[in-house]
Scaffold this active site. Structure first.
Site, PDB file in Angstrom:
ATOM      1  N   LEU A  21       0.815  -1.206   0.000  1.00 47.49           N
ATOM      2  CA  LEU A  21       0.000   0.000   0.000  1.00 47.49           C
ATOM      3  C   LEU A  21       0.853   1.263   0.000  1.00 47.49           C
ATOM      4  CD1 LEU A  21      -2.952   1.033   0.159  1.00 47.49           C
ATOM      5  CD2 LEU A  21      -2.684   1.087   2.630  1.00 47.49           C
ATOM      6  N   MET A  26       9.263   4.837   8.767  1.00 46.65           N
ATOM      7  CA  MET A  26       9.769   3.735   9.560  1.00 46.65           C
ATOM      8  C   MET A  26       9.237   2.365   9.151  1.00 46.65           C
ATOM      9  SD  MET A  26      11.522   5.697  11.442  1.00 46.65           S
ATOM     10  CE  MET A  26      12.241   4.507  12.573  1.00 46.65           C
ATOM     11  N   ASP A 134       4.796  12.628  17.264  1.00 49.01           N
ATOM     12  CA  ASP A 134       5.168  12.825  15.863  1.00 49.01           C
ATOM     13  C   ASP A 134       3.934  13.150  15.028  1.00 49.01           C
ATOM     14  OD1 ASP A 134       6.782  12.910  13.607  1.00 49.01           O
ATOM     15  OD2 ASP A 134       6.669  10.745  13.258  1.00 49.01           O
TER      16      ASP A 134
END
Lengths: 355, 351
Positions: A21, A26, A134
């Site tokens: 996908l 990361m 984040d």
């Protein structure tokens, strides 16, 4: 296929990989079929095998949060030295891909909706003591493009994994910064304490990031700039001034000013002066916005240089220049807009020019 | 049942109606889950199609299934553990009409999602829904006692006394979504009064002499009371659609929370609950008065020619979501007509 997995492979005796996908900084993301519950799911696996221990921690952290504005963690599998996180599959794109590709900025009505849903998702995480660390447009999933029928924050706990890489990048200056996609994507929304003293980062850092994301999508520009320049602007809290178009029109000014006011409270150097996520939700709950369906069309004409019609698959839709947020579209250019019943032709508000 | 090592039973069995429900600890994701154990008929780990559909439905208000485990005699469905109180608990008894309506709106939204997927819950009742720590109501425990689904269950009465529709007492009836709508009405009445009335306790339920939603401990709007009462109509075809019930409730949840931005000559002003009316005039050419009644913005006075989106407006008309009011007829020159934009917005109702 990209990454370590191939189509048809079964993970954990249960998840059959269908297709690749996407990839984040990361991890690789695949679509898989869960043969037990018969639904399609997102299957994530870290890019760096040494990160695997932290990957499980991040799965456990994310699994604590159960809220409609947070991607749901379904399962976690360790197999043959590899680790996999199974999450609900969100039928959409991240905020950057969904909303910041064909437009640079978004009208205050839609920004208000995004602000509120984002605040609710972050508040649910904070209730469980989970800090995202984040938050950025690529970690926010949007379903329905400009209709934003669903908004879900994803990748909780992943930031911890990215920390080491980001510290290095910030210290190393521009060259190593541009080498780290992870750091580049995160810096414009990073709280000052996340840059100065990453060990002290707590819940208020997420509140700062929400404020920075909201100003970015309203302004069409990073409120503190990007790259290494952003680092200085963030630590001194010197944001850019509000672009003129944001508050120049009467139909948008009141709501835009309310949004800027709330976002500015999130963007305070002193972390303890920022609202909590719950206080932020309360402020956003009071925002009035419309949730009408958005449609896409092209400008058919302008009359008296003041108003005109938008050509769509169905009827032509009336619009006025004053209902356009930001740059005025030219004839034949594409726009996205909401529309309301009119006497002869439906009327559009707001109208946003598409690239 | 023999549980996989992953799950450890953590506490006593909970009242699960037709099945047994345990709170378990998921050792891998280190979180609580609910395990529903039912007798097993087939030798696969896969569930039958309808149960599958019910458990994989996407709704904010329906619990999600995580896993299915089987042994020789039982099948266990591992699902989201909802940390909260069910609607039988007096802890979440409604203290105001707004509290009451917001919970009902969430139940109605969940059932509406289930119905939109073409499915029937079959066992809507106060103890099959809980409000979690985030204030979100979740429906669970679909009315299916066995993994082979509901087909066999239509023989004889299956359901919960107090919340089952009259047709559920008639053997051989083909159930439709309207049994959920009856059960929703009964659940709403229980939740509002905190007790089960004689009419609903009867088997089958008996007809009401008057609308019980008009005598709750708090006052709800008449049209909501009428809609809720209609949910308990004995004739299934007289019950409203769940999505319509949602809309009626939502309208009142927004009472006094709308805002209209009126811009005349570039000057913005707001109409809202604190500032309920505005008179707009353009010299001696035309004028209009708009008043907010908590639900709608209505025209209450017109002088001269006034148009809304080019259609002539009359006293009593409600203004649409976003419109342009024109003061002065189309025969006039541009400088003799004034334009007013009127944009309506409101907080979005979300759980």
């Amino acid at each position: 296929m990209t990454g370590p997995l191939s189509s048809g492979q079964t993970i954990g005796g249960r998840y059959v990989v269908q297709n690749y996908l996407d990839e984040g900084g990361m991890q690789f993301v695949y679509v898989a079929k869960d043969t037990v519950t018969d639904r399609v799911v997102a299957l994530k696996t870290p890019k760096n095998p040494s990160a695997e221990k932290r990957f499980r921690r991040s799965a456990i952290v994310a699994a604590k949060v159960n809220h409609p504005n947070v991607a749901k963690t379904l399962d976690y599998v360790e197999e043959d030295g590899s680790t996999f996180l199974i999450e609900e599959l969100i039928a959409g794109k991240d905020l950057k891909a969904a909303l910041l590709t064909r437009t640079d900025y978004i009208d205050p009505y839609l920004v208000a909706k995004i602000f509120r849903h984002l605040a609710k998702g972050v508040a649910a995480a904070h209730h469980n003591g989970v800090v995202h660390r984040d938050l950025k447009p690529t970690n926010i999933m949007i379903v329905g493009e400009y209709n934003v029928t669903e908004l879900k924050v994803t990748d909780f706990g992943i930031a911890k994994m990215a920390e080491a890489e980001m510290d290095e990048a910030v210290e190393g200056g521009d060259a190593s910064l541009s080498a780290s996609a992870t750091a580049l994507g995160a810096i414009p929304y990073m709280a000052p304490e996340a840059i100065d003293a990453p060990d002290t980062v707590g819940l208020p850092a997420d509140v700062w990031s929400v404020g920075a994301i909201v100003l970015h999508i309203l302004y069409g520009d990073y409120p503190y700039g990007s790259g290494l320049r952003a680092v200085g602007n963030i630590t001194k809290n010197t944001p850019i001034s509000t672009p003129k178009f944001v508050t120049s029109k009467s139909q948008f000014r009141p709501l835009a000013e309310e949004i800027i006011e709330i976002a500015s409270r999130c963007l305070q150097l002193d972390a303890t002066s920022r609202p909590t996520a719950d206080q932020l939700v309360e402020m956003c709950d009071a925002l009035c916005y419309t949730v009408s369906d958005r449609r896409v069309g092209t400008i058919k004409n302008y009359i008296h240089n003041a108003w005109g019609f938008i050509r769509t698959a169905g009827d032509d839709v009336f619009f006025h220049k004053d209902s356009v947020f930001g740059q005025l579209p030219k004839v034949n250019e594409s726009v996205v807009f909401s529309c309301y019943d009119g006497g002869q032709a439906p009327r559009a508000l707001p109208v946003l020019k598409l690239k | 049942m023999d549980l996989p090592e992953r799950y450890a039973i953590d506490g006593d069995a909970m009242d699960g109606g037709m099945a047994t429900v345990f709170k378990c600890h998921d050792r891998i994701l280190e979180r609580p889950v609910a395990l529903k154990v039912m007798p097993r008929r087939f030798k696969t780990r896969r569930l039958n199609d309808e149960l599958q559909a019910l458990y994989t439905i996407r709704s904010k208000h329906v619990v999600q299934v995580f896993d299915v485990c089987v042994d020789n005699t039982s099948v266990g469905i591992v699902q989201e553990f909802v940390d909260g109180k069910d609607l039988f608990s007096t802890d979440i008894a409604p203290s105001s009409a707004d509290d009451f309506l917001f919970i009902l709106w969430q139940i109605a939204s969940g059932i509406s999602d289930i119905h939109a997927a073409g499915l029937i819950h079959r066992d809507i009742k106060p103890n099959n829904m809980k409000v979690d720590q985030e204030g979100i109501l979740k429906i669970f425990d679909f009315g299916l006692a066995r993994e082979d689904g509901p087909a066999a269950a239509t023989v004889g009465f299956v359901g919960t006394v107090g919340f089952s529709a009259p047709e559920q007492y008639v053997a051989g009836t083909q159930f439709t979504q309207s049994i959920d709508i009856f059960a929703f009405g009964a659940t709403a009445l229980y939740f509002g009064t905190q007790s089960l009335c004689a009419e609903l306790s009867a088997e089958p339920p008996s007809a009401f002499a008057s609308n019980p939603f008009l005598s709750l401990p708090f006052t709800i709007p008449t049209d909501v009371a009428d809609t809720l009462f209609a949910c308990m109509a004995h004739l299934p075809s007289n019950r409203p659609k769940m999505s319509a019930v949602c809309q009626t409730i939502e309208k009142h949840l927004l009472f006094n929370r709308h805002r209209a931005l009126v811009v005349l000559n570039g000057k913005p002003s707001y109409l809202d609950k604190d500032n309920t009316s505005v008179s707009l005039t353009f010299g001696s050419i035309a004028g209009v008065k708009i008043e907010y009644d908590g639900l709608l913005f209505k025209v209450t006075n017109v002088a001269g020619d006034v148009f809304v989106n080019n259609a002539a407006v009359a006293v009593g008309d409600a203004l649409p979501g976003a419109c342009v009011l024109t003061l002065g007829g189309p025969e006039r020159r541009a400088t003799q007509r004034a334009y007013v934009t009127f944009d309506l917005s409101n907080p979005e109702i979300i759980a």
